[in-house]
Design a protein around this motif. Structure first.
Motif, PDB file in Angstrom:
ATOM      1  N   PHE A  84       0.826  -1.197   0.000  1.00 19.08           N
ATOM      2  CA  PHE A  84       0.000   0.000   0.000  1.00 19.08           C
ATOM      3  C   PHE A  84       0.869   1.259   0.000  1.00 19.08           C
ATOM      4  CE2 PHE A  84       0.787  -1.087   4.430  1.00 19.08           C
ATOM      5  CZ  PHE A  84       1.119   0.130   5.005  1.00 19.08           C
ATOM      6  N   LEU A  85       0.221   2.336  -0.400  1.00 14.26           N
ATOM      7  CA  LEU A  85       0.846   3.647  -0.458  1.00 14.26           C
ATOM      8  C   LEU A  85      -0.046   4.620   0.306  1.00 14.26           C
ATOM      9  CD1 LEU A  85       3.281   5.065  -1.969  1.00 14.26           C
ATOM     10  CD2 LEU A  85       1.609   5.769  -3.668  1.00 14.26           C
ATOM     11  N   VAL A  86       0.540   5.413   1.204  1.00 15.06           N
ATOM     12  CA  VAL A  86      -0.218   6.366   2.009  1.00 15.06           C
ATOM     13  C   VAL A  86       0.040   7.765   1.465  1.00 15.06           C
ATOM     14  CG1 VAL A  86      -0.676   7.264   4.317  1.00 15.06           C
ATOM     15  CG2 VAL A  86       0.019   4.876   4.011  1.00 15.06           C
ATOM     16  N   MET A  87      -1.050   8.458   1.137  1.00 13.91           N
ATOM     17  CA  MET A  87      -0.932   9.762   0.497  1.00 13.91           C
ATOM     18  C   MET A  87      -1.821  10.778   1.196  1.00 13.91           C
ATOM     19  SD  MET A  87      -1.184   8.524  -3.479  1.00 13.91           S
ATOM     20  CE  MET A  87      -2.799   7.819  -3.154  1.00 13.91           C
ATOM     21  N   GLU A  88      -1.595  12.018   0.831  1.00 16.01           N
ATOM     22  CA  GLU A  88      -2.455  13.114   1.259  1.00 16.01           C
ATOM     23  C   GLU A  88      -3.878  12.866   0.750  1.00 16.01           C
ATOM     24  OE1 GLU A  88      -2.764  17.927   0.271  1.00 16.01           O
ATOM     25  OE2 GLU A  88      -1.189  16.666  -0.614  1.00 16.01           O
ATOM     26  N   LEU A  89      -4.859  13.064   1.624  1.00 18.11           N
ATOM     27  CA  LEU A  89      -6.261  12.940   1.226  1.00 18.11           C
ATOM     28  C   LEU A  89      -6.712  14.274   0.643  1.00 18.11           C
ATOM     29  CD1 LEU A  89      -8.851  11.217   1.190  1.00 18.11           C
ATOM     30  CD2 LEU A  89      -9.402  12.182   3.424  1.00 18.11           C
ATOM     31  N   VAL A  90      -7.112  14.263  -0.629  1.00 18.94           N
ATOM     32  CA  VAL A  90      -7.493  15.495  -1.327  1.00 18.94           C
ATOM     33  C   VAL A  90      -8.971  15.421  -1.699  1.00 18.94           C
ATOM     34  CG1 VAL A  90      -6.989  17.044  -3.241  1.00 18.94           C
ATOM     35  CG2 VAL A  90      -5.154  15.643  -2.250  1.00 18.94           C
ATOM     36  N   PRO A  91      -9.849  16.034  -0.917  1.00 20.82           N
ATOM     37  CA  PRO A  91     -11.268  16.060  -1.290  1.00 20.82           C
ATOM     38  C   PRO A  91     -11.447  16.917  -2.540  1.00 20.82           C
ATOM     39  CG  PRO A  91     -10.902  16.690   1.020  1.00 20.82           C
ATOM     40  CD  PRO A  91      -9.579  16.713   0.343  1.00 20.82           C
ATOM     41  N   GLY A  92     -12.192  16.433  -3.492  1.00 24.20           N
ATOM     42  CA  GLY A  92     -12.417  17.193  -4.719  1.00 24.20           C
ATOM     43  C   GLY A  92     -12.835  16.272  -5.837  1.00 24.20           C
ATOM     44  N   ARG A  93     -12.546  16.670  -7.076  1.00 19.75           N
ATOM     45  CA  ARG A  93     -12.894  15.864  -8.235  1.00 19.75           C
ATOM     46  C   ARG A  93     -11.721  15.835  -9.197  1.00 19.75           C
ATOM     47  NH1 ARG A  93     -16.893  19.612 -11.900  1.00 19.75           N
ATOM     48  NH2 ARG A  93     -15.904  21.626 -11.507  1.00 19.75           N
TER      49      ARG A  93
END
Length: 623
Positions: A84-93
């Motif tokens: 797995f890869l953990v990334m910044e959560l970016v709400p949007g489209r």
């Protein structure tokens, strides 16, 4: 899956999406109490050891990128077989959603979206990172409007799988491959620029620039076709943006912008130069083509053929009430397209495994040559160089020590060859520890791959007690691993004993204080003293104890005894004479060698009328 905790840290909360390579989850980092996005790779990818190694390496590279337009990579790992890869959560489209819902966009809107994309690529390119999979699905528009580019840590690791898979997701990716990626399996910063140019085309027109019935067909068009002008589909597109798309999507990489930063700079210039009516003109409903032109390919246009001339098939003209002219039905009308498709796929497969990325390649000799030369040789062999640095006592810095796989090994094009490049002799500079607390300095020495040598203490007038006064060798000196570094730690300011000064002359007192590092000072008023001679020290402050360098010791200096007038008492009675002399501050001594017949003073020493030290003795002779 919701509630599962990966690596004892990341608790999965909600499934967000699935892709051809991974599923994406919203999760909570329980250690830092923050929301993150976790991308869990498909088991087929995670189980491939070569892929796993590449994935780890690329994730580490991506984590070093720090830019507001790059989706941050926080961590990567394996949990119960799931990589797995953990990334910044970016709400949007995603940009794909924008294209589906709003394209074609105005010139300003398209530029405003592609400039941050190009900026993000420019940051990566300066760091030596190539994205390799730029597409609308990897561009996210945050709820506040900020554009973020994702999957820097995944793009290179899955390049081979991206090209060879056949599902719809992969076809979408192949739509953005550069000619050199298709033809030779190599990519650099200009390959990302090519994909960004195709994204710009799509924003301006609402249509993909390169489409086809299969991945091989799409790949063929990248190599042999040319991207059309956006204004051919949407006439309101400014000519300046036609030129940018043509520049960015040139078949020859040498004719494109050098990197993302160059593309962003040109787009900013166009945004400044275009008049407002062209920047903000909303494409009319009739501007967009009724149907996307279909590319017809003859037999000599399949992969491996000599010529490549794309002939657009025009849309049917609208006539009468029905609006569309239809051709008579013929039972054999599907035969020719079906035959063309068979030839296309067959020829494409032959090209893929004969001259494309699936073709065999042999590792060339790269040991002992500079790293740039090694890259060139591997590039010529259609292999990708992955540079790892290593120390070496004999091989010069920047020269290849070894390669894995080694010279002569048989691989496939686009495979990685790890090139170990010398960093020169392994040396570590002595860290700057002067002034640091002793414990921190000792840890800094160990963290610098060095060892702690002798630890001594010394007084220091400036460095606080417990902090480092000096290091030997001095900070910055290059040392071999685990070489010893001696530290001198401050005991603070040195206490100085205050010398006894009473009875010393002022010169002697000053010299005694200077010798031990103290400062001499005199009290403003000198005092009389019957015991200390004039010019000598009567007393000092402080009288004893210790002081620090530069501290002041104040002395009171004697003026000698006070002189007063001696009264004349000759002829006075003994009693009167004693009273007068004692009142004047003298001590009276009586002498009666002949007896006291009359009780009168016949003489005195010293005589009356002169001066004598107050408190001294006056002798009177009584007869």
């Amino acid at each position: 899956m919701p509630g599962r905790v990966l690596d004892g840290r990341y608790r999965l909360v909600r499934h967000i999406a699935d892709g051809g390579m991974a599923s994406v989850w919203e999760a909570v980092d329980q250690r830092l109490d923050r929301e993150v996005a976790v991308k869990i790779l498909r088991r087929g990818l995670a189980d491939d050891e070569a892929f796993a190694s590449r994935f780890q390496r690329e994730a580490r590279s991506a984590a070093r990128l720090n830019d507001p337009h790059v989706v941050a990579v926080f961590d990567q790992g394996v949990d119960d077989g799931d990589r797995f890869l953990v990334m910044e959560l970016v709400p949007g489209r995603t940009l794909r959603e924008v294209i589906h819902g709003e394209a074609p966009l105005t010139a300003r809107a398209a530029i405003d979206l592609v400039v941050p994309l190009a900026d993000a690529l420019g940051v990566a390119h300066r760091a030596g990172i190539v994205h390799r999979d730029v597409k609308p699905e990897n561009v996210i528009i945050r709820e506040d409007g900020r554009v973020k580019v994702a999957d820097f840590g995944l793009a290179r690791a899955v390049t081979a799988q991206t090209v060879t898979a056949t599902d719809g997701t992969i076809l979408g990716t192949v739509s953005y491959l550069s000619p050199e990626q298709v033809e030779r399996g190599i990519a650099d910063a200009r390959s990302d620029v090519y994909a960004a140019g195709l994204v710009l085309y799509e924003l301006l027109t609402g249509e993909k620039a390169v489409e086809g019935e299969s991945p091989i067909h799409v790949a063929y068009q990248h190599v042999h076709g040319a991207v059309g002008r956006p204004s051919d589909r949407v006439p309101s597109v400014p000519e300046a943006l036609d030129e940018v798309v043509r520049w960015a999507t040139s078949r020859d990489a040498a004719d494109r912008p050098a990197d993302g930063a160059a593309l962003a700079e040109r787009l900013r210039g166009i945004r400044r130069e275009l008049p407002l009516d062209e920047l903000d003109a909303r494409p009319r409903a009739g501007d967009r083509a009724v149907t996307a032109p279909t590319v017809a390919l003859s037999r000599d246009q399949v992969p491996g053929g000599r010529r490549a001339i794309a002939t657009p098939v025009q849309p049917h003209r609208a006539t009468g009430a029905t609006g569309v002219t239809t051709a008579p039905r013929r039972p054999w009308r599907w035969l020719i397209p079906l035959l063309a498709l068979v030839l296309l796929v067959g020829g494409g497969a032959a090209w893929w495994f004969g001259a494309g990325p699936g073709a065999p390649a042999t590792v060339p000799a790269v040991v002992g040559v500079p790293v740039d030369e090694a890259r060139s040789r591997l590039d010529a062999a259609h292999l990708d160089a992955v540079v790892e640095e290593a120390f070496d006592e004999t091989v010069p810095r920047g020269t290849v020590i070894k390669a894995a796989p080694g010279e002569g090994a048989s691989l496939h094009r686009t495979d990685d060859v790890t090139v170990y490049v010398s960093r020169g002799p392994e040396r570590y500079p002595v860290p700057q520890v002067v002034g640091q607390p002793g414990a921190a300095a000792q840890q800094a020495v160990k963290d610098a791959h060095l060892s702690l040598g002798r630890l001594t203490e010394a007084y220091d007038e400036k460095v606080p007690a417990g902090s480092v006064v000096s290091a030997s060798p001095s900070p910055g000196s290059p040392l071999k691993p685990l070489a010893a570094v001696d530290l001198v730690v401050s005991k603070g300011r040195q206490p100085l004993p205050v010398p006894a000064l009473a009875g010393k002359t002022t010169d002697d007192a000053r010299a005694a204080l200077t010798a031990v590092g103290l400062t001499y000072a005199e009290a403003p008023q000198r005092e009389y003293s019957t015991t200390v001679p004039d010019g000598a020290v009567i007393r000092q402050d402080p009288a004893t104890g210790t002081r620090f360098k530069g501290d002041t010791v104040t002395v009171t200096v004697s003026k000698g005894p006070e002189l007063v007038a001696v009264p004349s008492v000759t002829g006075s009675s003994k009693a009167d004479a004693r009273r007068v002399l004692e009142a004047a501050g003298f001590t009276v001594k009586v002498s009666s060698p002949l007896g006291e017949v009359f009780g009168l003073v016949s003489q005195q020493r010293p005589g009356g009328g002169g001066k004598a030290p107050k408190g001294s003795t006056v002798t009177i002779v009584v007869v």
